[in-house]
Design an enzyme around this catalytic site. Sequence first.
Site, short mmCIF file in Angstrom:
data_model
loop_
_atom_site.label_atom_id
_atom_site.label_comp_id
_atom_site.label_asym_id
_atom_site.label_seq_id
_atom_site.Cartn_x
_atom_site.Cartn_y
_atom_site.Cartn_z
CB CYS A 9 -0.98 -0.02 1.17
SG CYS A 9 -0.26 0.23 2.81
CG ASN A 12 4.54 -1.68 5.08
OD1 ASN A 12 5.60 -1.98 5.59
ND2 ASN A 12 3.61 -2.58 4.86
CB CYS A 14 -3.49 1.56 6.96
SG CYS A 14 -3.30 3.06 7.94
NE ARG A 15 -4.67 1.54 1.68
CZ ARG A 15 -4.62 2.30 0.59
NH1 ARG A 15 -5.50 2.14 -0.37
NH2 ARG A 15 -3.69 3.21 0.45
CB SER A 16 0.46 -3.36 2.80
OG SER A 16 1.21 -2.39 3.48
CG ASP A 127 -5.06 5.37 2.89
OD1 ASP A 127 -5.09 4.85 4.03
OD2 ASP A 127 -4.13 6.10 2.50
#
Length: 163
Positions: A9, A12, A14-16, A127
């Site tokens: 993401c 690095n 939150c999402r990933s 995001d």
Amino acid sequence: MPYRVCFVCTGNICRSPMAESVFRARVEEAGLDGLIEVDSAGTGGWHEGDGADPRTITVLEANGYASDHTARQFQASWFSRLDLVIALDSGHLRDLRRLAPTPADAEKVRLLRSYDPAASADPDVPDPYYGRMDGFEECLEMVESASDGLLAATLEHVEGRAA
């Protein structure tokens, strides 16, 4: 040799790392740890060395996932050791394909939601960073929904290597 998957993401945090934790859990539940290696990175290095966003950790832990994470920036040199690079949104997909040293490396990059047959027409995992907690919960739902399809696709490659 293990099959290597990296989730990417923006920062690095939150999402990933969320996708990394969920997919690692799926791999372990399937008894495939050791055959599939999972990690994550960001397209930028703003948060390099930081842990995951506290909201990410809260959502992961509340849903039974482990979270031990240190942010890092994706490097073009990693393509040679990775089998699959999972982008969390279309911007990451574009950036990663542009960063790929070869056309074969660019082909390794896929969108996470492409593995979710029930996904809406929007291929992106939004995001949640600038939003409220419900954005992190929605992110987790999208990641979980795509993880089973991703595991099935990855398993085909792992079984192909063992054959």
